[in-house]
Motif scaffolding. Structure first.
Motif, short mmCIF file in Angstrom:
data_model
loop_
_atom_site.label_atom_id
_atom_site.label_comp_id
_atom_site.label_asym_id
_atom_site.label_seq_id
_atom_site.Cartn_x
_atom_site.Cartn_y
_atom_site.Cartn_z
N GLY A 75 -11.60 8.97 7.35
CA GLY A 75 -11.04 7.93 8.19
C GLY A 75 -12.08 6.90 8.58
N ARG A 76 -11.66 6.05 9.50
CA ARG A 76 -12.55 4.99 9.99
C ARG A 76 -12.44 4.95 11.50
NH1 ARG A 76 -10.49 2.14 5.16
NH2 ARG A 76 -12.21 2.18 3.68
N ALA A 77 -13.58 4.85 12.15
CA ALA A 77 -13.63 4.77 13.62
C ALA A 77 -12.86 5.91 14.27
CB ALA A 77 -13.12 3.41 14.09
N GLY A 78 -12.95 7.09 13.69
CA GLY A 78 -12.31 8.26 14.26
C GLY A 78 -10.81 8.37 14.01
N TRP B 239 0.83 -1.19 0.00
CA TRP B 239 0.00 0.00 0.00
C TRP B 239 0.87 1.24 0.00
CZ3 TRP B 239 -5.20 -0.40 2.97
CH2 TRP B 239 -5.87 -1.55 2.56
N VAL B 240 0.26 2.38 -0.32
CA VAL B 240 0.99 3.64 -0.38
C VAL B 240 0.42 4.63 0.64
CG1 VAL B 240 1.66 3.36 -2.79
CG2 VAL B 240 -0.49 4.51 -2.26
N ASP B 241 1.21 5.62 0.97
CA ASP B 241 0.80 6.65 1.93
C ASP B 241 -0.45 7.36 1.41
OD1 ASP B 241 0.88 8.44 4.11
OD2 ASP B 241 2.11 9.85 2.97
N ALA B 242 -1.45 7.51 2.26
CA ALA B 242 -2.73 8.10 1.86
C ALA B 242 -2.71 9.63 1.79
CB ALA B 242 -3.83 7.65 2.82
N ALA B 243 -1.85 10.28 2.55
CA ALA B 243 -1.90 11.74 2.68
C ALA B 243 -1.87 12.50 1.35
CB ALA B 243 -0.78 12.22 3.60
N PRO B 244 -0.96 12.18 0.41
CA PRO B 244 -0.96 12.96 -0.83
C PRO B 244 -2.24 12.77 -1.66
CG PRO B 244 0.97 11.51 -0.72
CD PRO B 244 0.13 11.23 0.47
N PHE B 245 -2.84 11.60 -1.57
CA PHE B 245 -4.05 11.33 -2.35
C PHE B 245 -5.26 11.98 -1.70
CE2 PHE B 245 -0.85 8.14 -3.03
CZ PHE B 245 -0.68 8.27 -4.40
N ARG B 246 -5.26 12.04 -0.37
CA ARG B 246 -6.31 12.75 0.34
C ARG B 246 -6.26 14.23 -0.03
NH1 ARG B 246 -6.34 10.22 4.73
NH2 ARG B 246 -4.30 10.95 5.45
N ALA B 247 -5.05 14.80 -0.06
CA ALA B 247 -4.89 16.21 -0.44
C ALA B 247 -5.34 16.43 -1.88
CB ALA B 247 -3.43 16.64 -0.26
N HIS B 248 -5.01 15.50 -2.76
CA HIS B 248 -5.41 15.61 -4.16
C HIS B 248 -6.94 15.63 -4.29
CE1 HIS B 248 -5.48 14.93 -8.50
NE2 HIS B 248 -6.31 13.92 -8.28
N VAL B 249 -7.61 14.72 -3.62
CA VAL B 249 -9.08 14.65 -3.69
C VAL B 249 -9.69 15.91 -3.09
CG1 VAL B 249 -11.14 13.43 -2.89
CG2 VAL B 249 -9.17 12.14 -3.76
N ARG B 250 -9.20 16.34 -1.96
CA ARG B 250 -9.75 17.56 -1.33
C ARG B 250 -9.57 18.77 -2.23
NH1 ARG B 250 -7.79 16.33 4.85
NH2 ARG B 250 -9.60 15.06 5.39
N ALA C 164 -14.32 3.69 -0.35
CA ALA C 164 -12.87 3.89 -0.40
C ALA C 164 -12.53 5.38 -0.29
CB ALA C 164 -12.29 3.30 -1.68
N VAL C 165 -13.25 6.21 -1.01
CA VAL C 165 -12.96 7.65 -0.97
C VAL C 165 -13.44 8.25 0.35
CG1 VAL C 165 -13.39 9.88 -2.09
CG2 VAL C 165 -12.97 7.85 -3.47
N HIS C 166 -14.58 7.81 0.84
CA HIS C 166 -15.07 8.30 2.13
C HIS C 166 -14.07 7.96 3.23
CE1 HIS C 166 -17.57 8.26 5.82
NE2 HIS C 166 -18.03 9.38 5.27
N GLY C 167 -13.57 6.74 3.24
CA GLY C 167 -12.58 6.35 4.23
C GLY C 167 -11.31 7.16 4.11
N VAL D 123 -15.90 12.66 -7.38
CA VAL D 123 -14.53 12.22 -7.64
C VAL D 123 -14.48 10.69 -7.67
CG1 VAL D 123 -12.15 12.25 -6.83
CG2 VAL D 123 -13.56 14.29 -6.61
N ALA D 124 -15.14 10.07 -6.72
CA ALA D 124 -15.15 8.60 -6.67
C ALA D 124 -15.73 8.01 -7.95
CB ALA D 124 -15.95 8.12 -5.45
N VAL D 125 -16.87 8.52 -8.38
CA VAL D 125 -17.52 8.00 -9.59
C VAL D 125 -16.65 8.26 -10.81
CG1 VAL D 125 -19.52 8.26 -11.12
CG2 VAL D 125 -19.86 8.09 -8.64
N ALA D 126 -16.15 9.48 -10.93
CA ALA D 126 -15.32 9.82 -12.10
C ALA D 126 -14.05 8.98 -12.16
CB ALA D 126 -14.96 11.31 -12.07
N ALA D 127 -13.52 8.61 -10.99
CA ALA D 127 -12.29 7.83 -10.95
C ALA D 127 -12.55 6.32 -11.03
CB ALA D 127 -11.53 8.14 -9.66
N GLY D 128 -13.80 5.93 -10.93
CA GLY D 128 -14.11 4.50 -10.94
C GLY D 128 -13.67 3.82 -9.65
#
Length: 160
Positions: free
Chosen positions: A57-60, A16-27, A50-53, A40-45
């Motif tokens: 995040g999950r469980a705070g 897996w890869v670090d999520a931070a840069p992708f979170r910033a990209h989506v935001r 996955a995008v909500h998480g 974004v989720a639909v356009a990206a397939g």
């Protein structure tokens, strides 16, 4: 001992890869294009969970890693792509059917129009089958609304 550790098979999480840069990209894409994150989720397939998480995040706890496949798909959709969807025209039949189903389920028409970023007149034309085309963004937002509804029966808000 060190040789033993390096000889162990890689786990699923080790790739897996670090999520931070992708979170910033989506935001950034969401804010710059003024669209909700499910677009974004639909356009990206990519799945909505996955995008909500990724975003909340999950469980705070913030998500620290994502699958490379998801990361790559998210990078392929930027703010410019989402903005361009506002002017690209696509056939309206499937979008009209999706929106009609939302309304039949009791979702407030004003909410549907706002979510899809269209006026009530355009919504009426779409659901009555009188529109031959709509923007790709309307199509994407309609599909996102349908998928959100499938994952959460309490979403979107029903008409009073």
């Amino acid at each position: 001992m060190r040789a033993l550790a390096s000889a162990q098979p890689a786990t699923r999480h080790s790739t897996w890869v670090d999520a931070a840069p992708f979170r910033a990209h989506v935001r950034h894409a969401v804010e710059a294009a003024a669209v909700p994150w499910p677009a974004v989720a639909v356009a990206a397939g990519v799945s909505l969970p996955a995008v909500h998480g990724l975003l909340v995040g999950r469980a705070g706890r913030p998500q620290t890693r994502i699958e490379p496949r998801v990361a790559g798909r998210l990078l392929r959709v930027g703010a410019g792509d989402l903005i361009a969807m506002r002017s690209l025209r696509v056939p309206a039949a499937r979008t009209g059917a999706r929106l009609r189903n939302l309304l039949a389920a009791g979702v407030d028409p004003l909410w549907v129009a706002r979510w899809c970023q269209i006026g009530l007149n355009e919504l009426t034309l779409l659901v009555e089958g009188e529109a031959t085309s709509c923007t790709q963004l309307t199509e994407t937002l309609g599909l996102a609304a349908q998928r959100l509804r499938q994952t959460d029966a309490c979403w979107p808000p029903l008409a009073a």
